[in-house]
Structures are given as structure tokens and as C-alpha cells.
Design a protein around this motif. Structure first.
Motif, PDB file in Angstrom:
ATOM      1  N   ARG A 548       4.087   0.967  10.184  1.00 34.82           N
ATOM      2  CA  ARG A 548       4.734   1.011   8.864  1.00 34.82           C
ATOM      3  C   ARG A 548       4.737  -0.358   8.213  1.00 34.82           C
ATOM      4  NH1 ARG A 548       4.318   5.395  10.635  1.00 34.82           N
ATOM      5  NH2 ARG A 548       5.348   7.298   9.905  1.00 34.82           N
ATOM      6  N   GLN A 549       4.933  -1.411   8.994  1.00 33.79           N
ATOM      7  CA  GLN A 549       4.896  -2.753   8.427  1.00 33.79           C
ATOM      8  C   GLN A 549       3.510  -3.105   7.898  1.00 33.79           C
ATOM      9  OE1 GLN A 549       7.380  -4.890  11.745  1.00 33.79           O
ATOM     10  NE2 GLN A 549       7.402  -6.142   9.907  1.00 33.79           N
ATOM     11  N   LEU A 550       2.477  -2.677   8.626  1.00 35.33           N
ATOM     12  CA  LEU A 550       1.127  -2.910   8.131  1.00 35.33           C
ATOM     13  C   LEU A 550       0.910  -2.194   6.806  1.00 35.33           C
ATOM     14  CD1 LEU A 550      -1.017  -2.637  11.396  1.00 35.33           C
ATOM     15  CD2 LEU A 550      -0.252  -4.691  10.216  1.00 35.33           C
ATOM     16  N   ALA A 551       1.457  -0.970   6.688  1.00 31.87           N
ATOM     17  CA  ALA A 551       1.327  -0.243   5.422  1.00 31.87           C
ATOM     18  C   ALA A 551       2.029  -0.987   4.291  1.00 31.87           C
ATOM     19  CB  ALA A 551       1.898   1.167   5.572  1.00 31.87           C
ATOM     20  N   ILE A 552       3.188  -1.577   4.562  1.00 30.76           N
ATOM     21  CA  ILE A 552       3.904  -2.339   3.531  1.00 30.76           C
ATOM     22  C   ILE A 552       3.113  -3.583   3.141  1.00 30.76           C
ATOM     23  CG2 ILE A 552       5.987  -3.681   3.084  1.00 30.76           C
ATOM     24  CD1 ILE A 552       7.503  -1.700   4.882  1.00 30.76           C
ATOM     25  N   ILE A 553       2.577  -4.285   4.143  1.00 30.52           N
ATOM     26  CA  ILE A 553       1.799  -5.497   3.861  1.00 30.52           C
ATOM     27  C   ILE A 553       0.573  -5.159   3.010  1.00 30.52           C
ATOM     28  CG2 ILE A 553       0.292  -7.219   4.928  1.00 30.52           C
ATOM     29  CD1 ILE A 553       3.124  -8.019   5.195  1.00 30.52           C
ATOM     30  N   GLN A 554      -0.151  -4.107   3.388  1.00 30.56           N
ATOM     31  CA  GLN A 554      -1.382  -3.770   2.675  1.00 30.56           C
ATOM     32  C   GLN A 554      -1.105  -3.154   1.304  1.00 30.56           C
ATOM     33  OE1 GLN A 554      -4.099  -4.897   3.730  1.00 30.56           O
ATOM     34  NE2 GLN A 554      -3.527  -5.419   5.829  1.00 30.56           N
ATOM     35  N   HIS A 555       0.148  -2.812   1.028  1.00 28.84           N
ATOM     36  CA  HIS A 555       0.492  -2.271  -0.289  1.00 28.84           C
ATOM     37  C   HIS A 555       0.688  -3.367  -1.333  1.00 28.84           C
ATOM     38  CE1 HIS A 555       3.452  -0.085  -3.109  1.00 28.84           C
ATOM     39  NE2 HIS A 555       2.254   0.422  -3.315  1.00 28.84           N
ATOM     40  N   ARG A 556       0.766  -4.604  -0.903  1.00 31.34           N
ATOM     41  CA  ARG A 556       1.074  -5.686  -1.838  1.00 31.34           C
ATOM     42  C   ARG A 556       0.055  -5.843  -2.974  1.00 31.34           C
ATOM     43  NH1 ARG A 556       3.984 -10.549   1.636  1.00 31.34           N
ATOM     44  NH2 ARG A 556       5.673  -9.241   2.446  1.00 31.34           N
ATOM     45  N   PRO A 557      -1.244  -5.682  -2.746  1.00 25.41           N
ATOM     46  CA  PRO A 557      -2.165  -5.780  -3.891  1.00 25.41           C
ATOM     47  C   PRO A 557      -1.919  -4.724  -4.966  1.00 25.41           C
ATOM     48  CG  PRO A 557      -3.356  -6.018  -1.823  1.00 25.41           C
ATOM     49  CD  PRO A 557      -1.967  -5.582  -1.469  1.00 25.41           C
ATOM     50  N   ASP A 558      -1.310  -3.591  -4.600  1.00 21.33           N
ATOM     51  CA  ASP A 558      -1.057  -2.534  -5.577  1.00 21.33           C
ATOM     52  C   ASP A 558       0.223  -2.761  -6.364  1.00 21.33           C
ATOM     53  OD1 ASP A 558      -3.312  -0.993  -4.923  1.00 21.33           O
ATOM     54  OD2 ASP A 558      -2.291  -0.174  -3.177  1.00 21.33           O
ATOM     55  N   LEU A 559       1.108  -3.600  -5.858  1.00 22.76           N
ATOM     56  CA  LEU A 559       2.402  -3.803  -6.515  1.00 22.76           C
ATOM     57  C   LEU A 559       2.676  -5.305  -6.565  1.00 22.76           C
ATOM     58  CD1 LEU A 559       4.810  -2.292  -7.758  1.00 22.76           C
ATOM     59  CD2 LEU A 559       5.915  -2.351  -5.517  1.00 22.76           C
ATOM     60  N   ARG A 560       2.225  -5.930  -7.658  1.00 27.75           N
ATOM     61  CA  ARG A 560       2.405  -7.366  -7.818  1.00 27.75           C
ATOM     62  C   ARG A 560       3.823  -7.677  -8.299  1.00 27.75           C
ATOM     63  NH1 ARG A 560      -2.696  -9.798  -8.008  1.00 27.75           N
ATOM     64  NH2 ARG A 560      -4.059  -8.511  -6.704  1.00 27.75           N
ATOM     65  N   PRO A 561       4.423  -8.779  -7.844  1.00 27.65           N
ATOM     66  CA  PRO A 561       5.788  -9.114  -8.272  1.00 27.65           C
ATOM     67  C   PRO A 561       5.921  -9.292  -9.782  1.00 27.65           C
ATOM     68  CG  PRO A 561       5.133 -10.425  -6.365  1.00 27.65           C
ATOM     69  CD  PRO A 561       3.911  -9.706  -6.823  1.00 27.65           C
ATOM     70  N   SER A 562       4.838  -9.743 -10.440  1.00 27.38           N
ATOM     71  CA  SER A 562       4.920  -9.978 -11.882  1.00 27.38           C
ATOM     72  C   SER A 562       5.130  -8.702 -12.682  1.00 27.38           C
ATOM     73  CB  SER A 562       3.646 -10.678 -12.358  1.00 27.38           C
ATOM     74  OG  SER A 562       2.496  -9.903 -12.025  1.00 27.38           O
ATOM     75  N   SER A 563       4.785  -7.549 -12.124  1.00 27.33           N
ATOM     76  CA  SER A 563       4.921  -6.286 -12.850  1.00 27.33           C
ATOM     77  C   SER A 563       6.199  -5.536 -12.506  1.00 27.33           C
ATOM     78  CB  SER A 563       3.715  -5.388 -12.556  1.00 27.33           C
ATOM     79  OG  SER A 563       3.654  -5.072 -11.174  1.00 27.33           O
ATOM     80  N   VAL A 564       7.045  -6.115 -11.650  1.00 30.39           N
ATOM     81  CA  VAL A 564       8.260  -5.450 -11.182  1.00 30.39           C
ATOM     82  C   VAL A 564       9.468  -6.204 -11.723  1.00 30.39           C
ATOM     83  CG1 VAL A 564       9.557  -4.708  -9.144  1.00 30.39           C
ATOM     84  CG2 VAL A 564       7.059  -4.708  -9.104  1.00 30.39           C
ATOM     85  N   PRO A 565      10.495  -5.503 -12.190  1.00 30.44           N
ATOM     86  CA  PRO A 565      11.710  -6.188 -12.652  1.00 30.44           C
ATOM     87  C   PRO A 565      12.293  -7.087 -11.566  1.00 30.44           C
ATOM     88  CG  PRO A 565      11.749  -3.891 -13.321  1.00 30.44           C
ATOM     89  CD  PRO A 565      10.567  -4.042 -12.425  1.00 30.44           C
ATOM     90  N   GLU A 566      12.832  -8.234 -11.989  1.00 29.12           N
ATOM     91  CA  GLU A 566      13.337  -9.231 -11.064  1.00 29.12           C
ATOM     92  C   GLU A 566      14.408  -8.688 -10.114  1.00 29.12           C
ATOM     93  OE1 GLU A 566      13.888 -12.539  -8.898  1.00 29.12           O
ATOM     94  OE2 GLU A 566      12.267 -12.100 -10.303  1.00 29.12           O
ATOM     95  N   PRO A 567      15.378  -7.857 -10.573  1.00 30.83           N
ATOM     96  CA  PRO A 567      16.379  -7.330  -9.623  1.00 30.83           C
ATOM     97  C   PRO A 567      15.758  -6.494  -8.506  1.00 30.83           C
ATOM     98  CG  PRO A 567      17.143  -7.068 -11.873  1.00 30.83           C
ATOM     99  CD  PRO A 567      15.710  -7.495 -11.962  1.00 30.83           C
ATOM    100  N   ILE A 568      14.708  -5.725  -8.836  1.00 25.51           N
ATOM    101  CA  ILE A 568      14.046  -4.931  -7.793  1.00 25.51           C
ATOM    102  C   ILE A 568      13.327  -5.847  -6.816  1.00 25.51           C
ATOM    103  CG2 ILE A 568      12.306  -3.164  -7.356  1.00 25.51           C
ATOM    104  CD1 ILE A 568      12.958  -1.909 -10.004  1.00 25.51           C
ATOM    105  N   CYS A 569      12.663  -6.887  -7.340  1.00 20.08           N
ATOM    106  CA  CYS A 569      11.979  -7.846  -6.454  1.00 20.08           C
ATOM    107  C   CYS A 569      12.969  -8.519  -5.512  1.00 20.08           C
ATOM    108  CB  CYS A 569      11.261  -8.904  -7.296  1.00 20.08           C
ATOM    109  SG  CYS A 569       9.720  -8.363  -8.038  1.00 20.08           S
ATOM    110  N   ALA A 570      14.135  -8.916  -6.054  1.00 21.23           N
ATOM    111  CA  ALA A 570      15.127  -9.598  -5.228  1.00 21.23           C
ATOM    112  C   ALA A 570      15.678  -8.667  -4.148  1.00 21.23           C
ATOM    113  CB  ALA A 570      16.258 -10.120  -6.110  1.00 21.23           C
TER     114      ALA A 570
END
Length: 650
Positions: A548-570
Motif C-alpha cells: 500500500r505504501q508503494l501505491a501511495i508513493i507511485q501515486h505522487r505524479p498523478d497528484l501534485r501538491p500545487s493542484s491541491v488545496p493547502e489544508p488538504i496537503c497539510a
């Protein structure tokens, strides 16, 4: 010596057999030179000759421990173990100055004949073994994808993805590193083949998570993406088999269906990224940055990095040398030189843990008993009716075939086959004429039993290292690695994090593989089985969490921090930090270190869910909304597994 050399270096493929042959001959040359020097300089000084026995055994065992690859040190240890007892087991002292040359010639003869037979009859090379490793994984992924695309219910057939995902590619990459020294093609294209294994490993781990998640109601768009991925796997496999470069696969079609939650599953997107990377791993195309090894990670040396700093190496050598020296004193003082195998037993049964040494000792004794029984039968009931070399070959070849069959079986019994071979040849090859003496098998068993008893006593009393304690240390190391994976920062450019994550992935594979091996050895140690069962349950939960951790790591290219609201990122960052702290605390608990309160991971997940519910309305891009929800779904899958791990460790 001829038989020992043959069985010791034979491997599945020609390339590593060739490398083992070269290194073993070099090791034996060094050992025979030391023996000759010993016979010339120390034989007439009794005190010096006696003191050289533990010194030579310790040197051989230390070489076994710190030299890479270990076959070089193993050759030195075996020849020194045999040669150091020669002056006390022969009657004609004048032959001593020729014995090292006989040993060297016998060793080289066996190794070279074995290599010639392998070259003539074994079509396997390291390249073909590595190619089969990739195609096997691609077959398993393609089968799973077509099964999901066809809508077959889960559980109809056993999946081969989970074992492949958890085994990783540590062994193929190690084989690639070794075989590059003797296969020019692999040496030239080392980076490309390594990249192929990295990509196929990403494909397999993502497919294992995808299979576990399943598709309760897959749309036609999802099914088409599954079929496209299956076609890409088939194309990749055909290109590897036919030595061709595959075409760059088509990009997945975009549309309104791509915004649905089930279409945005991170595992499916990761598999599509792996399929896009696949053509660039073939020779003639430039490797992407994320597939290039980090500087300095591929370097290795002749000696282990901690060869002179780790006291465990010296403890290992001292224990084996002391046990061998005690056995040497016993058989010389009792004038029973026929049990010199007790000294060799102390050398070959010196392993890293008590359980592993006991397991190998049992296999050694059992194999010697079986081989000796076959030798008795041949001497009493078969050989008296034979009068030619052709007739002699039939029982001898049959016994060798049985021994080889067992030797290439499961690691649990393979060493038994090696001992069947040695015990039988000790009975059947005593001279060129008729031989009716049956004491040789008995003396061998007595010597092995003595060596096992002495070494077992020393191994349990002097710096004992149990398999269960080592298993705890390796499991704790794996949990620390998982904690490092969870704590990797979510930066704007994910490539450096992905490279670091893959290095941590390989480290986790090694630790989990060591835990599995130690689990088998620990069964031979007395103690509570409940502790072993708890560690095994913790390992299973940790491996599931790892995927599951590998799935989370490999999901990062699909969900960039710049496109996510700051409270969700935090909130997401706090969740990952909480998971990292939880894993580090569990690692300390497994090792028996000071315990700290377990972080509240469910509360961190609740915070992420609340943050997503409160701020996802501000995201205007439908695809980003789907990816945020997909990441939240991964977090929700992770928490129950992590809590199961907490229960297993507690």
C-alpha cells in the motif's frame, strides 16, 4: 575434492557457474599455497603446528564471512579445513609436500570437467534466466489484467502476483551484477536490463494492489484500459523473447469517464506509466532520469563494507575455530584420525545463527547416513558381481543422480544431497581395486556427530546469535525502511523521491527475504513457538502495508501538491508523518527498545477526510477531484493494515 568442487559451484546457468569456477580455483590456489608454506615451515615444530590449526580455521571462516562473492572464501575455508588435518591422518609423512598440489589439481580437475559438461549440455545462461524472470512476471500481470477485463470473479484461481510482488527483484539484480563479469552483453547493457526489472517490478506491485482492490462495477472505459495494458505486456514479452524493441504504447484515452473514481485508481495509472516507460528500457534508447541508478549505489567491493569493523565477523570466526580446535585435540589425543571430519563439520556448519547451523548439521548427518547406507548396499550386494568399469558406472551414476536431484531441490533439503554424494563416494571410491572395509561410513558419521556436538555447545555458549533474535532485527529494519518510505516529502518534482523510494524498496525486499529465511531456521531452535508465530503475523501485515505504501508513493505524479488545496496537503503530510512515527515506534518495540505511545493513526485519517470534505469543493478540475478521492481511498486501505500490524507487534 573432485566431487566437492563439482557440487559446490554448479548453478542453474552457465555464466555464474563459470564465475564460480574461476573464483573457486583462485581461492584454492591461495589455500594450497598456504598449506604448502605451513607444511614446509611448521611441521617439525609441534607447538607451532598445533597453534596453526585454529589460526587457519579462523582465517578460512573469516574469508567466508567478509569476501564477496563468498565462493572464493568458501574454497579457501574448505581446503584449509581438509589440509590442516592431513599430517595427523596419513602414515607416509613424505607425501605431505605433494598433498597441496594434489588438492589443487583435484579441485581444478573437478571444476573444469563440470564446467565443460555444463557448456555442452546446459543451454541456460544468465541472460536467459533474467529474460525468463521478466517474462514470468509479465505473464502473471497479463493474466490478471485479462481476468479483470473479462469480469471474472475473484478466487477462481490462485494468483501468482502476490508472491512475485513480495519477492521483488533483489535476486535478479544480484545475478545481473555477478553475470556482468562474464557475459559481455550483460556488462554492456547492464543499465538497460536493470531498468527493465525496475519497471516490471513497479508493474507487478501495482498489479498486486489492483488485484486486491478489484473492480466491483468496472465501466467499459476501465475494461478497455485493462485490455490495453494486457496488450502492452504481451508486446513487451514478445520483444524480449525476439530480441526486438517494442513500439511506444498508445497513451490512455482521455474523456469524461477518466474522471470517475474507479478510473482514477492510482494502481491503474501507475501501471500505465510503467507501460509508457517500457520501450525506453531497451538498448538504443536513452533511459529516463527516474530509471537511472543513483551515483554510488551500484558500487561494490571485494570485501564487505564492515569487514574490519563489525565484531560479529570475528565472533563467527573465533567460535568455529575454537570448536574445530577442540575436535582436532579430541581425535589426535584419542588416536582416532578417521573422525577428522569433525573438524570439517565445524567449518561447514558455521552459519550466522544457531538455528541455521543446527538445520545444516541435521541435513549433513542425515545425508551422510543415507549416502553411507547406499555405499554399504553397493559394497556388499552390487560391487561383488561387477568386473568392469562399465558395470561400476551403473550404481555409481545412479547414486550421483539421486544426490544431484536432492541437491537441486528446495533449500530446505538441498545440502542433504551434497552429503549423500560425499558419503557414497567415500565408500565407493576408496581404491582402484576390490574394497571390503565398511568402517569408513561409520567413522564419517561419528566424526560428523562429534563436530555437531562440539560446535553446537560452543555456538550456544559463546556469543550466541539466535535466528529469532536476528529475525526481530531484520523485521525492525524493514519497519524502519517503511517508516522512511512514509516520511518521504511530497515535493513538486517527484523524480528524486521516486529514485530514493526505489532504493528503499530494494532494502525492504532484502529485509523481508531475510526474515523469511530466518523463519525457517528458527524452527530448529528450542523456545516458544508463539513468539515465532507473532513475528510471522507481523511480517505478513508489514508486507501488506508495504504494498500500500508503494501505491501511495507511485501515486505522487498523478497528484501534485500545487493542484491541491493547502489544508488538504497539510493534513495529508500529517497523516504520512503519523504513519512514519508509528512504524518507527513499532520497529523499536520489535527490537525491545524503549517504548513510546503509538501515534493515533485513525485520528489522522479522520482529519484528512474532514479536510477533503471541507475543501474539495474549491477544486474546479474534475480529474484532480478524482485523484484526491483516490488518495484518500488509499489512506483508508492503509489504516486497517497498519492497526493489524500494531496488534501483531503488541
Amino acid at each position: 575434492m573432485v566431487i566437492i568442487g563439482m557440487f559446490m559451484v554448479t548453478r542453474e546457468d552457465i555464466s555464474t557457474t563459470l564465475l564460480g569456477t574461476i573464483l573457486a580455483i583462485l581461492g584454492v590456489t591461495v589455500a594450497c599455497g598456504l598449506l604448502l608454506l605451513y607444511f614446509v615451515c611448521a611441521l617439525d615444530l609441534t607447538w607451532l603446528r598445533v597453534l596453526c590449526v585454529p589460526a587457519f580455521i579462523a582465517a578460512g571462516l573469516l574469508m567466508m564471512r567478509v569476501v564477496n562473492p563468498p565462493i572464493f572464501g568458501l574454497g579457501i575455508a574448505v581446503v584449509l579445513g581438509f589440509g590442516i588435518t592431513i599430517p595427523d591422518t596419513i602414515s607416509d609423512i613424505e607425501t605431505l609436500n605433494r598433498s597441496p598440489f594434489y588438492y589443487g589439481w583435484a579441485w581444478a580437475l573437478g571444476l573444469l570437467i563440470n564446467l565443460a559438461v555444463q557448456l555442452m549440455m546446459n543451454p541456460e545462461t544468465s541472460q536467459s534466466v533474467l529474460r525468463r524472470g521478466i517474462t514470468t512476471r509479465l505473464d502473471a500481470v497479463e493474466s490478471m489484467l485479462r481476468r479483470l477485463a473479462a469480469g471474472e470473479p475473484d478466487g477462481l484461481r490462485p494468483s501468482s502476483l502476490a508472491p512475485l510482488a513480495l519477492a521483488g527483484v533483489v535476486e535478479p539484480l544480484h545475478l545481473l551484477k555477478l553475470a556482468g563479469a562474464v557475459e559481455p552483453w550483460l556488462k554492456k547493457h547492464h543499465a538497460e536490463v536493470r531498468a527493465q526489472f525496475i519497471v516490471v517490478d513497479r508493474l507487478v506491485t501495482a498489479a498486486a494492489v489492483l488485484e486486491a482492490q478489484g473492480f466491483p462495477s468496472a465501466t467499459e472505459a476501465v475494461r478497455q484500459r485493462l485490455r490495453n495494458l494486457a496488450d502492452d505486456c504481451a508486446c513487451w514479452r514478445a520483444a524480449i523473447v525476439n530480441h526486438e524493441r517494442p513500439e511506444i504504447p498508445r497513451a490512455p484515452a482521455a474523456g469524461t469517464a477518466a474522471t470517475r473514481d474507479e478510473d482514477a485508481l492510482p494502481s491503474l495509472a501507475e501501471m500505465e506509466r510503467a507501460a509508457e516507460l517500457m520501450p525506453f528500457t531497451f538498448p538504443g534508447r536513452e533511459l529516463p532520469e527516474e530509471l537511472k541508478p543513483a551515483p554510488g549505489r551500484e558500487r561494490g567491493g571485494f570485501l564487505a563494507p564492515d569487514a574490519f569493523t563489525n565484531p560479529e565477523h570475528f565472533h563467527f570466526a573465533i567460535k568455529g575455530a575454537l570448536a574445530g580446535f577442540i575436535c582436532y585435540l579430541i581425535f589426535t589425543l584419542s588416536a582416532y584420525p578417521a573422525i577428522y571430519t569433525s573438524v570439517i563439520t565445524c567449518v561447514v556448519c558455521s552459519l550466522s545463527t544457531v538455528g541455521a547451523s543446527l538445520q545444516k548439521g541435521i541435513l549433513r548427518f542425515a545425508g551422510s547416513a543415507v549416502g553411507g547406507a547406499l555405499g554399504y548396499i553397493s559394497l556388499m550386494y552390487v560391487f561383488p558381481h561387477l568386473d568392469s568399469l562399465g558395470g561400476y558406472w551403473l550404481p555409481f551414476g545412479t547414486a550421483m543422480a539421486v544426490a544431484a536431484y536432492v541437491n537441486f531441490g528446495s533449500p530446505r533439503i538441498s545440502y542433504c544431497g551434497y552429503q549423500i554424494c560425499l558419503a557414497y563416494t567415500k565408500c565407493a571410491m576408496q581404491s582402484y581395486g576390490t574394497y571390503t572395509e565398511l568402517r569408513v561410513a561409520r567413522d564419517r558419521l561419528v566424526g560428523i556427530a562429534l563436530g555437531l556436538l562440539v560446535f553446537g555447545f560452543i555456538n550456544r555458549r559463546l556469543w550466541p546469535v539466535t535466528a529469532q533474535a536476528t529475525m526481530r532485527a531484520k523485521l525492525a529494519s524493514a519497519l524502519r525502511t517503511l517508516g522512511q518510505l512514509a516520511g518521504l516529502p511530497d515535493d513538486k518534482t517527484p523524480a528524486p523521491q521516486l529514485t530514493e523510494a526505489y532504493a528503499l524498496r530494494l532494502k525492504a525486499y532484502q529485509d523481508f527475504g531475510a526474515v523469511s529465511e530466518l523463519l525457517e531456521s528458527s524452527k530448529f531452535e528450542p523456545g516458544e513457538s508463539s513468539g515465532r508465530e507473532r513475528l510471522e503475523a507481523a511480517r505478513h501485515a508489514a508486507q501488506a502495508l508495504f504494498l500500500r505504501q508503494l501505491a501511495i508513493i507511485q501515486h505522487r505524479p498523478d497528484l501534485r501538491p500545487s493542484s491541491v488545496p493547502e489544508p488538504i496537503c497539510a493534513a495529508s503530510a500529517r497523516f504520512r508523518a503519523t504513519l512514519a512515527d508509528l512504524l518507527l515506534n513499532l520497529s523499536n518495540r520489535v527490537q525491545g527498545k524503549q517504548e513510546h505511545p503509538i501515534p493515533d493513526l485513525p485520528s489522522a485519517l479522520t482529519e484528512v477526510g474532514q479536510s477533503v470534505a471541507a475543501h474539495i469543493g474549491s477544486v474546479t478540475d474534475a480529474a484532480t477531484v478524482a485523484q484526491i478521492r483516490a488518495r484518500l481511498a488509499l489512506y483508508r486501505e492503509t489504516v486497517p493494515i497498519a492497526m493489524k500490524l500494531v496488534t501483531a507487534v503488541a
